[in-house]
Design a protein around this motif. Structure first.
Motif, PDB file in Angstrom:
ATOM      1  N   ILE A   1      16.801 -10.197   7.848  1.00 10.91           N
ATOM      2  CA  ILE A   1      16.770  -8.720   7.023  1.00 10.91           C
ATOM      3  C   ILE A   1      15.402  -8.657   7.165  1.00 10.91           C
ATOM      4  O   ILE A   1      14.427  -9.153   6.901  1.00 10.91           O
ATOM      5  CB  ILE A   1      17.131  -8.986   5.444  1.00 10.91           C
ATOM      6  N   ARG A   2      15.041  -7.137   7.409  1.00  8.52           N
ATOM      7  CA  ARG A   2      13.841  -6.588   7.365  1.00  8.52           C
ATOM      8  C   ARG A   2      13.050  -6.373   6.087  1.00  8.52           C
ATOM      9  O   ARG A   2      13.776  -5.703   5.369  1.00  8.52           O
ATOM     10  CB  ARG A   2      13.374  -5.370   8.320  1.00  8.52           C
ATOM     11  N   VAL A   3      12.225  -6.812   5.568  1.00  8.18           N
ATOM     12  CA  VAL A   3      11.624  -6.430   4.181  1.00  8.18           C
ATOM     13  C   VAL A   3      10.514  -5.562   4.273  1.00  8.18           C
ATOM     14  O   VAL A   3       9.539  -5.873   4.922  1.00  8.18           O
ATOM     15  CB  VAL A   3      11.691  -7.922   3.246  1.00  8.18           C
TER      16      VAL A   3
ATOM     17  N   TRP B   1       2.769   0.701   4.120  1.00  7.68           N
ATOM     18  CA  TRP B   1       4.136  -0.106   3.926  1.00  7.68           C
ATOM     19  C   TRP B   1       3.906  -1.209   5.121  1.00  7.68           C
ATOM     20  O   TRP B   1       3.563  -0.719   6.221  1.00  7.68           O
ATOM     21  CB  TRP B   1       5.440   0.624   4.220  1.00  7.68           C
ATOM     22  N   LYS B   2       4.219  -2.496   4.861  1.00  7.92           N
ATOM     23  CA  LYS B   2       4.111  -3.472   5.763  1.00  7.92           C
ATOM     24  C   LYS B   2       5.494  -4.097   5.784  1.00  7.92           C
ATOM     25  O   LYS B   2       6.326  -4.202   4.737  1.00  7.92           O
ATOM     26  CB  LYS B   2       2.925  -4.473   5.657  1.00  7.92           C
ATOM     27  N   SER B   3       5.908  -4.468   6.989  1.00  9.95           N
ATOM     28  CA  SER B   3       7.321  -5.108   7.011  1.00  9.95           C
ATOM     29  C   SER B   3       7.218  -6.392   7.575  1.00  9.95           C
ATOM     30  O   SER B   3       6.261  -6.959   8.555  1.00  9.95           O
ATOM     31  CB  SER B   3       8.355  -4.209   7.812  1.00  9.95           C
ATOM     32  N   ASP B   4       8.241  -7.303   7.674  1.00  7.81           N
ATOM     33  CA  ASP B   4       8.503  -8.598   8.024  1.00  7.81           C
ATOM     34  C   ASP B   4      10.028  -9.027   7.651  1.00  7.81           C
ATOM     35  O   ASP B   4      10.842  -8.374   7.112  1.00  7.81           O
ATOM     36  CB  ASP B   4       7.584  -9.676   7.245  1.00  7.81           C
ATOM     37  N   TRP B   5      10.248  -9.958   8.671  1.00 12.36           N
ATOM     38  CA  TRP B   5      11.750 -10.430   8.665  1.00 12.36           C
ATOM     39  C   TRP B   5      11.835 -11.688   8.064  1.00 12.36           C
ATOM     40  O   TRP B   5      11.100 -12.666   7.893  1.00 12.36           O
ATOM     41  CB  TRP B   5      12.168 -10.786  10.213  1.00 12.36           C
TER      42      TRP B   5
END
Length: 419
Positions: free
Chosen positions: A391-393, A402-406
């Motif tokens: 899931i990408r958070v 905004w920054k994202s991570d798996w």
């Protein structure tokens, strides 16, 4: 009066000498080590052993004359009775490096205790069918080539001592077994190197190996099994048992594992109930404690019980099929010092990598995995691979961006807020 006075002066002088002697430091004077030559082929026990030309014939006579000194061996010493090496340093004589130091044959029992064997490029001890080698406290076997100890259908018992700084261009830097039986009950096997498998120990064929006290450390293998390598490629299954002792700080620059167990023509009946396996570096400079692999269609199974201390991954080879691959089976009370870390090649969902004997309850807390995308789940009496959901958070930063991570989460479960 003069006579009495003279006597007094003599007595006073003697007293002074005695007192001075009492206060002077003690100096020990030792003769240099005796050097004796041993040549079973050309020697004669009527000789004095002082030179190659005056070499004695028997090892017993050589030890008697050496009296704690050095015995230089010119030709292979064959052992076909009970012989104990004590209080002596044995070396290969100059120019004789291609020979086998001691060869133990049918009915022979060679015991090494408080003695040093320096191979200088030779095979230190070879044990053939019907022969036995006992290595006890104070023994030292070092600087051998093609392994310090080779066992072919014979028996090795290591109770103490050291096997160190030996090397082989093939398998088994310290010890090589073919269809042999070996009990490692004490002592240290260290700083040995093989160009191929088994830096400390390589056991092939249908060998039977028990480790219950010996330390295998700082050895190196060119391929698999930096510390210990077991492969069943003989006429029947091999066996391996580890109850105590350790396999630690070994390396396999082009392979895997401090302990490697491989099936080939046959399989390995492997049991681990204690001891320590830690800090063994593989080709990726990662800590691989145990490799369970195969050169054929059968895969080894490692039976677990007791309280072993295993640090580093347990690498289970598989073929990407549910029923083909190595696995672990818990067959008794099991309380490891820390969770065992498991990995394999495919991580196929549903494959049972930990199985429990009848009457035992699976415990997820005793195991972990080296994967980020795969976990273990209880399925009946087994622990199986489970694919996690990726899931990408997205997270808001203080600057309003905004920054994202798996993250990987268990399916059908709430996401851990800490992720």
């Amino acid at each position: 009066m003069q006579t009495k006075s003279w006597h007094k002066r003599i007595l006073a002088a003697l007293l002074c000498v005695c007192l001075a002697a009492c206060w002077m430091p003690t100096v020990s004077w030792a003769a240099p080590d005796t050097e004796i030559f041993l040549d079973p082929l050309n020697g004669d026990d009527h000789n004095d052993g002082s030179s190659k030309e005056e070499a004695v014939e028997s090892v017993e006579k050589a030890m008697e004359l050496a009296d704690g000194g050095v015995v230089y061996v010119r030709n292979t010493v064959s052992i076909d009775s009970e012989v104990t090496l004590k209080n002596t340093v044995f070396q290969i004589a100059e120019g004789e490096s291609d020979i086998t130091f001691f060869r133990v044959g049918q009915g022979g029992v060679l015991t090494i205790e408080d003695a040093t064997l320096i191979g200088n490029g030779a095979v230190t001890v070879q044990v053939n069918a019907g022969g036995t080698l006992n290595i006890k406290q104070g023994a030292s076997l070092k600087y051998g080539a093609s392994s310090a100890v080779q066992v072919f259908d014979g028996e090795l018992n290591m109770y103490g001592g050291t096997i160190s700084n030996n090397k082989s261009e093939r398998d088994g830097g310290g010890i090589y077994l073919w269809n042999g039986t070996a009990q490692f009950l004490g002592g240290v096997v260290e700083n040995n190197r093989s160009e191929k498998a088994g830096g400390g120990l390589c056991a092939l064929g249908n060998s039977n190996v028990t480790i219950d006290g010996t330390i295998f450390r700082n050895n190196e293998a060119g391929t698999n099994g930096g510390g210990v390598y077991i492969e069943a490629n003989g006429s029947k299954d091999a066996t391996f048992v580890m109850k105590s002792g350790s396999i630690e700080n070994n390396t396999a620059p082009n392979g895997r594992g401090g302990l490697a167990i491989m099936a080939a023509d046959y399989n390995v009946d492997a049991t681990l109930s204690g001891g320590t396996i830690q800090n063994n570096l593989d080709e990726d400079q990662e800590d691989t404690a145990i490799l369970l692999g195969s050169w054929d269609t059968e895969y080894p199974v490692l039976k677990l019980s007791g309280s072993p201390n295993i640090q580093g991954a347990i690498d289970l080879w598989d073929e990407g099929e549910i029923d083909k691959g190595a696995y672990l089976i818990v067959n008794g009370a099991f309380s490891p010092a820390q969770p065992l870390c498991i990995s394999d090649i495919y991580g196929l969902e549903g494959r049972a990598v930990v199985r429990y004997a009848q009457g035992l309850t699976p415990n997820l807390e005793d195991f972990t995995t080296s994967f980020t995308s795969t976990a273990l789940a209880v399925e009946g009496s087994n622990l199986v691979w489970l694919d996690l959901v990726r899931i990408r958070v997205y997270t808001a930063t203080d600057s309003g961006q905004w920054k994202s991570d798996w993250v990987y989460v268990y399916p059908n479960q709430a996401i851990d807020p800490e992720k």
